[in-house]
Each structure stands twice: as C-alpha cells, then as structure tokens.
Write an enzyme that holds these catalytic residues in place. Sequence first.
Site, PDB file in Angstrom:
ATOM      1  N   GLU A   1     -16.817  -1.340  -0.592  1.00  0.00           N
ATOM      2  CA  GLU A   1     -15.831  -1.187   0.673  1.00  0.00           C
ATOM      3  C   GLU A   1     -16.414  -0.178   1.457  1.00  0.00           C
ATOM      4  O   GLU A   1     -16.549   0.816   1.078  1.00  0.00           O
ATOM      5  CB  GLU A   1     -14.458  -0.858   0.299  1.00  0.00           C
ATOM      6  CG  GLU A   1     -13.727  -1.959  -0.580  1.00  0.00           C
ATOM      7  CD  GLU A   1     -12.383  -1.441  -1.001  1.00  0.00           C
ATOM      8  OE1 GLU A   1     -11.878  -0.344  -0.236  1.00  0.00           O
ATOM      9  OE2 GLU A   1     -11.577  -2.195  -1.616  1.00  0.00           O
TER      10      GLU A   1
ATOM     11  N   TYR B   1      -5.769  -6.342  -3.448  1.00  0.00           N
ATOM     12  CA  TYR B   1      -5.903  -5.028  -3.575  1.00  0.00           C
ATOM     13  C   TYR B   1      -4.589  -4.514  -3.851  1.00  0.00           C
ATOM     14  O   TYR B   1      -3.822  -4.302  -3.019  1.00  0.00           O
ATOM     15  CB  TYR B   1      -6.550  -4.452  -2.355  1.00  0.00           C
ATOM     16  CG  TYR B   1      -7.083  -2.820  -2.373  1.00  0.00           C
ATOM     17  CD1 TYR B   1      -6.134  -2.003  -2.890  1.00  0.00           C
ATOM     18  CD2 TYR B   1      -8.265  -2.458  -2.005  1.00  0.00           C
ATOM     19  CE1 TYR B   1      -6.602  -0.455  -2.937  1.00  0.00           C
ATOM     20  CE2 TYR B   1      -8.621  -0.897  -1.952  1.00  0.00           C
ATOM     21  CZ  TYR B   1      -7.712  -0.090  -2.552  1.00  0.00           C
ATOM     22  OH  TYR B   1      -8.207   1.107  -2.527  1.00  0.00           O
TER      23      TYR B   1
ATOM     24  N   ASP C   1      -4.577   6.598   5.371  1.00  0.00           N
ATOM     25  CA  ASP C   1      -5.523   7.519   4.539  1.00  0.00           C
ATOM     26  C   ASP C   1      -5.252   9.158   4.505  1.00  0.00           C
ATOM     27  O   ASP C   1      -4.625   9.555   5.268  1.00  0.00           O
ATOM     28  CB  ASP C   1      -7.027   7.608   5.471  1.00  0.00           C
ATOM     29  CG  ASP C   1      -7.433   6.196   5.585  1.00  0.00           C
ATOM     30  OD1 ASP C   1      -7.389   5.482   4.571  1.00  0.00           O
ATOM     31  OD2 ASP C   1      -8.096   5.922   6.558  1.00  0.00           O
TER      32      ASP C   1
END
Length: 278
Positions: free
Chosen positions: A50, A176, A61
């Site tokens: 990734e 995911y 994040d």
Amino acid sequence: MTTRIDTRFAQLKKEGRSAFVTFVMAGDPDPETSLAIVKALPQAGADVIELGMPFTDPMADGPSIQAAGLRALKAGMSLKKTLALVKSFRETDNATPIVLMGYYNPIYIYGVDKFLADAKAAGVDGLIIVDLPPEEDTELCVPALKAGLNFIRLATPTTDDKRLPAVLANTSGFVYYVSITGITGAAAADAKAVGGAVARIKRHTSLPVCVGFGIRSPETARAIAENADGAVVGTALVDVVKTSLDAEGKATPKTVSAVADLVAALAEGVRGARQAAE
C-alpha cells in the site's frame, strides 16, 4: 478482469498462508529514497504494497503517518510523482500488487478519468480512498472498477450487519478491516476480537479480509494472520523511516535497510501463523 491483487491472494490461498501487506508513504523522506524502500519491500517479505498518496489534511491518519505525508510533500512529492514512482517500480517488479491509499481531494483535482488512465498505465492495481463512502460510488469507485482497478473498502468495528452490504457492494480485491476505532497507530489490535469480526465479514463476502491498524510487532502480526487473510502494517514502518533520518530529517545510509529489516521480521511473524493455525 483479474488483477495482480486477485492473482496474489489466490496464490497465497494455495500456499495456505496469509498475506503480509505493508504501507509506506510515497515520497517519504524523499522521492529517490522512497523508491528504494518500495523496491526493497517484496524482497523483505511484503506480499502487497500500500502506497500512501501524500495529502495535507489526512483525517484518518495518526501523527506518524501525517508527519510522513508532510515530509513527502516538503520533499516535492505529488500525485503525478507518486504514479511515476509506481511506474519505476514496475520496471523491475511486475508481480507485486500496488494499492494507492489516501483521500479523494488530490484525485478530484487531478481529474478522475485522467487519474484512472494514468494509474492503470503506471501499474497500479487498486485504490483505498478513505473519505469516499459507498453513497459516492459513482464519483470514483464505479469508474475505477470499469478501468480494471480494484476498489478496496474499509470496514470498522462500528460497521454493523445492516451497513456491511452497502460497504461490500462494489468492493473488490480485498476488504480492509480496521481493527480499532480511531486513527492509525493509536492502539494495539486485539486478535481475539478481530477473529470474530473477520468471521462476521466473511459471512457477507467471499473476498479476502485483511486487518490493519494496531499491528506493530511480529507477535501481533502472527496472531492477526491466524484469523485473517492478511495483516497490514503501516505506522510501525513509517516510524522506522523517521528514526533512521538525520537531524535535518534527511535520509541516511540506514534508512532503506531499517525498513527492510523490520519488514523481514514482521513477515516472519505472518508466515509463522500458518503453522500455529494448523
């Protein structure tokens, strides 16, 4: 249309083991070193890569990955240069799947059709776009699938059975699963809870389920890989890049090998899961 992602997971299934998925930020700490890091990942044991697309406002994040994105932007990284990095990687590796991960804004500015054509030509296999929900599938997801790219969706501990079908509707490549509620790098993944969550998702899809967020050690990677089709590690790798830099934040001779060494240790953890699960 079969992508490199489909091929890789089919191959791993035959081998009876989980995938080790690595995340690094494109252009961190500079474009040249970043390419060297990405090239070193498959040899060190990464099955899928990734690649973060640096962005100024990455809402999902944690501090480590945010800082990596800012280092990359400061070093002149752009979406165009990210695609160029993939193209350079493809000159020596045509098998390892590459997934671009990030936010919709840079793609929107680049132009969706142009981006998809350029990404496909560069050798990108899939996209994870954190801020595009299923309700916005016509924006990028459906065109990406038509262009032959996998569109990988995130499922979280708060994605209930009512919501899952919508999340999975146009998902391809793999799912995911975000093992913790919150931002990347914030806490450790709980292997037992993850096992139940993966089983629940698998009742809704035949796609591989990879688990990320909160995996930092070979032991955790191994425990997660026993319950999932893949373990994703990002923050730990990005932290190693940071600690290898000099006082000015520039790459040192240790930078690439520091990342490769950690990847090798984590890959061993993931590969060890098969024996433990048998």
